[in-house]
Write an enzyme that holds these catalytic residues in place. Sequence first.
Site, PDB file in Angstrom:
ATOM      1  N   ASP A 173       0.668  -1.179  -0.015  1.00 56.14           N
ATOM      2  CA  ASP A 173      -0.287   0.058   0.062  1.00 56.14           C
ATOM      3  C   ASP A 173       0.991   1.297  -0.102  1.00 56.14           C
ATOM      4  OD1 ASP A 173      -3.014   0.725   0.532  1.00 56.14           O
ATOM      5  OD2 ASP A 173      -1.802   1.958   1.902  1.00 56.14           O
ATOM      6  N   TYR A 285      -1.340  10.833   2.407  1.00 55.41           N
ATOM      7  CA  TYR A 285      -2.260  11.011   1.348  1.00 55.41           C
ATOM      8  C   TYR A 285      -2.094  12.395   0.999  1.00 55.41           C
ATOM      9  CZ  TYR A 285      -4.396   6.228   1.744  1.00 55.41           C
ATOM     10  OH  TYR A 285      -4.444   5.167   2.100  1.00 55.41           O
ATOM     11  N   HIS A 340      -7.020  -6.841  -0.736  1.00 61.11           N
ATOM     12  CA  HIS A 340      -6.024  -5.724  -0.909  1.00 61.11           C
ATOM     13  C   HIS A 340      -4.788  -5.878   0.207  1.00 61.11           C
ATOM     14  CE1 HIS A 340      -3.951  -1.742  -0.959  1.00 61.11           C
ATOM     15  NE2 HIS A 340      -4.127  -1.606   0.420  1.00 61.11           N
TER      16      HIS A 340
END
Length: 378
Positions: A173, A285, A340
Amino acid sequence: MSSKITRFLLLPTRFCLCLLSLFYWVLVYGTALITASMVLTRIAWRGLKNPRKTFQWTVRKSPPSCLRDPELGRHGYVRARSSGLRLHYVEKGDHKNPLMLFLHGFPENWYSWRYQLCEFSARYHTVALDLRGCGDSAAPCRPEDYALEMLLDDIRDTISGLGHTSCVLVGHDWGGMLAWYFALERPDMVQRLIIMNAPHPASWLDAVLRRPSQLLQAGHVCFFQLPLLPEIALSVEDFKLVSSLFCGRRLGIRNRERQLTAEQLEGYLYRLSQPGGLTAPLHYYRALLSNSLYKHQDAQVACMLIWGEDDGLLVEGRSGGGRPYARAAAAVHMIPHCSHWVQQDQPEVVNKLISDFLLGLGVKQHHAHQQGRDGLQP
């Protein structure tokens, strides 16, 4: 005169780049607003039905025992030379062995690598790092403290602070994105690169510009650009949305034998539930997305990309991911019926792929002279 002509000739290129950048950010914030409206509608609806339960969350007072399991390794701290921050890690194995460094993603911590820490500790010095702002590592409060250069400095300082000059770098990730960037910037410190469910930075941008609708499938990435609202959305109903990421029917771990227990889930919620516990991870982010436009160079080290086919969070990677951006040996593996959370969902499969990759099996050669240059232990 020649310099003026050069600048004039470059004007169309610069204009196109400006338009491309504008288009990119319009897509990002347009998707963020669409996602925010959907999230707010959901919160409002649930709040009307049960306001007491919806707007309530619990600060965990003590870490669950799984985070202190001595079988998983020894806890320690390294002082990042560049920033002075204390970074927490869990290690297992002999310090004299080659370093295998694990970088986790969102909303995880070192514990996501529990199956790999033990598996490879006989041959490697395995270290699972809590990235800055996560787990027990220091958590600066400003978004600018999560600039890409600072995060890459943390990785470099961790490697050297642990007494090594290079490592097998493994990332998932956001940790995978950081691993890509670090391998691009410091190939001399990366012996092998292993990426899980994280596209090459250029691959992500190319996919979005080719098919803008893909942003809707990864709307959380854009939604997290907004201030405050993501923290609220992730906290309501006692962090139900975070729990659904790991345990939900659509996004959660597929393998029933590896689905998180209540205690294991608390291993992630404990730190996130603390005041400001969500803000620091979300700053990744907010600070890193802008770098997607500028990293189009190829990886110079042998790399492997592992992708869970049922990933409902990231869309790019299913069609080959980073292989077009790898000049050295490269391998891409898709794991069917896997979410994921690939290293937790199918740890036996992932560990076998890692072992084979380190042995040089099943690797496509782009430049044969790269193979075997590191003298790694199989």
